[in-house]
Design a protein around this motif. Structure first.
Motif, mmCIF file in Angstrom:
data_model
loop_
_atom_site.group_PDB
_atom_site.id
_atom_site.type_symbol
_atom_site.label_atom_id
_atom_site.label_comp_id
_atom_site.label_asym_id
_atom_site.label_seq_id
_atom_site.Cartn_x
_atom_site.Cartn_y
_atom_site.Cartn_z
ATOM 1 N N ASP A 1 28.712 -16.161 29.392
ATOM 2 C CA ASP A 1 27.405 -15.540 29.602
ATOM 3 C C ASP A 1 26.835 -15.135 28.249
ATOM 4 O O ASP A 1 27.480 -14.403 27.494
ATOM 5 C CB ASP A 1 27.561 -14.313 30.517
ATOM 6 N N ARG B 1 24.546 -13.155 27.424
ATOM 7 C CA ARG B 1 24.200 -11.747 27.210
ATOM 8 C C ARG B 1 25.433 -10.855 27.094
ATOM 9 O O ARG B 1 25.515 -10.005 26.225
ATOM 10 C CB ARG B 1 23.299 -11.242 28.334
ATOM 11 N N THR B 2 26.404 -11.104 27.999
ATOM 12 C CA THR B 2 27.545 -10.192 28.055
ATOM 13 C C THR B 2 28.773 -10.710 27.315
ATOM 14 O O THR B 2 29.693 -9.951 27.035
ATOM 15 C CB THR B 2 27.945 -9.943 29.524
ATOM 16 N N GLY B 3 28.810 -12.005 27.046
ATOM 17 C CA GLY B 3 29.981 -12.580 26.399
ATOM 18 C C GLY B 3 31.134 -12.825 27.361
ATOM 19 O O GLY B 3 32.219 -13.234 26.960
ATOM 20 N N LYS B 4 30.896 -12.582 28.642
ATOM 21 C CA LYS B 4 31.963 -12.782 29.624
ATOM 22 C C LYS B 4 32.068 -14.240 30.052
ATOM 23 O O LYS B 4 31.064 -14.950 30.116
ATOM 24 C CB LYS B 4 31.697 -11.927 30.865
ATOM 25 N N ASP C 1 20.983 -18.929 29.181
ATOM 26 C CA ASP C 1 21.761 -17.956 29.949
ATOM 27 C C ASP C 1 23.251 -18.039 29.648
ATOM 28 O O ASP C 1 23.954 -17.042 29.628
ATOM 29 C CB ASP C 1 21.564 -18.197 31.446
ATOM 30 N N LYS C 2 23.729 -19.278 29.467
ATOM 31 C CA LYS C 2 25.164 -19.475 29.260
ATOM 32 C C LYS C 2 25.394 -20.423 28.097
ATOM 33 O O LYS C 2 24.580 -21.312 27.851
ATOM 34 C CB LYS C 2 25.807 -20.076 30.517
ATOM 35 N N GLU D 1 38.305 -11.074 26.525
ATOM 36 C CA GLU D 1 36.883 -11.374 26.390
ATOM 37 C C GLU D 1 36.028 -10.191 25.943
ATOM 38 O O GLU D 1 34.946 -10.390 25.412
ATOM 39 C CB GLU D 1 36.311 -11.966 27.678
ATOM 40 N N SER D 2 36.508 -8.975 26.153
ATOM 41 C CA SER D 2 35.687 -7.828 25.781
ATOM 42 C C SER D 2 35.394 -7.809 24.274
ATOM 43 O O SER D 2 34.323 -7.426 23.847
ATOM 44 C CB SER D 2 36.367 -6.533 26.206
ATOM 45 N N ASN D 3 36.380 -8.287 23.495
ATOM 46 C CA ASN D 3 36.076 -8.374 22.064
ATOM 47 C C ASN D 3 36.024 -9.820 21.595
ATOM 48 O O ASN D 3 36.394 -10.182 20.497
ATOM 49 C CB ASN D 3 37.078 -7.579 21.225
ATOM 50 N N ILE E 1 30.783 -10.459 19.287
ATOM 51 C CA ILE E 1 29.765 -9.430 19.419
ATOM 52 C C ILE E 1 28.431 -10.014 18.970
ATOM 53 O O ILE E 1 28.334 -10.610 17.899
ATOM 54 C CB ILE E 1 30.131 -8.196 18.573
#
Ligand code: C2E
Ligand code: MG
Ligand code: MG
Ligand code: MG
Length: 291
Positions: free
Chosen positions: A49, A51-54, A253-254, A276-278, A281
């Protein structure tokens, strides 16, 4: 000197050609047994994604481990498999294997992404293709919304009723349909006219050269078109932060590409989700992309 160089490069070219011909005939000969000998496997490449990087999906990419020739790329054997119709059984194996893997991930507690499977026009031309997919999902007990099918635009050139009927049934089931390599075939718009899809995937050729103004314009246009039709827009082949920034600026979007991850074995691919959280950025540059 020029003459000698010319001769050398000719010999080089000649030997490459010979090698290629030899490989092509080896592929032709051995492809028939590759499936039963268990020489195929899948790698997975995350789609992220923007926007979120997920991780929102994992694209299954077919690999053939040839006992003598080593790893053979799908671009070399898929066309042959299509020609010989073996793509029907190989494609079914890919679908089942990818769905099983997705089920396994679901069982491990991952709910945030789906699995994307490339399907060939030859599969979609089979009157029972939607039923094959339905049976696989049932057998594995995987919800259809966790499956996304990537189809190439060429499909519609040969687009007869069977293909459209299959796509319609798949959509009805809840399977998602994405047009892969969007923009590379002149059937792009006809496709959208005939059939409601869920997303467009912008071809790598536009992404890799996005610094060239015309490509940025094309990416902008595809993104605008997609959003105007309420479709998700994905960009493939993202290799650099610069390209990512341009794509984010266009409103993609992706995103997917080596910048995030190469296609990997399932246990390595899932590690990208775990961390995935880091993952990366976003710091969209204030600079305009093509200036
Ligand atoms: P595709 O579906 O458009 O997949 C993208 C291709 O680009 C993949 O090559 C992938 O490894 C590669 N790629 C991904 N990110 C990057 C990047 O950042 N830079 C560059 N240079 N390349 C990147 P691959 O795995 O060799 O597959 C080639 C094509 O073969 C696929 O294109 C797809 O059309 C076809 N294919 C692969 N697996 C299957 C399958 O199971 N069934 C069918 N019918 N076709 C398949
Ligand atoms: Mg694809
Ligand atoms: Mg593609
Ligand atoms: Mg492509």
């Amino acid at each position: 000197k020029a003459k000698r160089d010319g001769k050398n490069s000719f010999q080089y070219f000649d030997s490459i050609t010979k090698k290629e011909v030899e490989i092509a005939s080896t592929i032709r000969r051995d492809l028939r047994f590759a499936l039963e000998k268990g020489q195929f496997f899948l790698h997975y490449q995350p789609i992220v994604d923007a926007r979120t990087g997920k991780v929102v999906s994992m694209e299954a990419l077919l690999r053939w481990q040839h006992p003598k020739k080593g790893l053979i790329s799908p671009i070399h054997f898929i066309p042959i498999a299509e020609e010989t119709r073996q793509i029907i059984s190989i494609g079914e194996w890919v679908l089942r294997t990818a769905c099983k893997q997705m089920k396994e991930w679901r069982n491990m507690g991952y709910y945030g992404f789906s699995v994307s499977v490339n399907v060939s026009v030859h599969q979609l031309q089979q009157p029972d293709f939607a039923k094959v997919v339905f049976d696989i999902l049932n057998e594995i007990e995987l919800e259809p919304r966790f499956l996304e099918l990537e189809i190439t635009e060429t499909v519609l050139i040969e687009a007869m009723d069977t293909v459209v009927r299959n796509l319609y049934r798949l959509k009805e089931m809840g399977v998602k349909i994405i047009i892969d390599d969007f923009g590379t075939e002149n059937s792009s718009f006809k496709y959208l006219q005939k059939f409601t899809v869920d997303g467009l995937k912008i071809d790598r050729s536009f992404v890799s050269e996005i610094k060239v103004e015309v490509n940025k314009a094309i990416v902008d246009a595809i993104t605008f078109l997609g959003h105007r039709m309420k479709l998700g827009v994905t960009a493939e082949g993202v290799e650099t932060k610069e390209q990512l920034d341009c794509l984010v600026e266009s409103g993609c979007d992706k995103v997917q590409g080596y910048y995030f991850s190469k296609p990997l074995p399932p246990d390595e691919a899932i590690r990208m989700v775990q961390k995935e959280s880091n993952y990366f950025i976003f710091s969209p540059s204030t600079q305009k992309c093509c200036k």
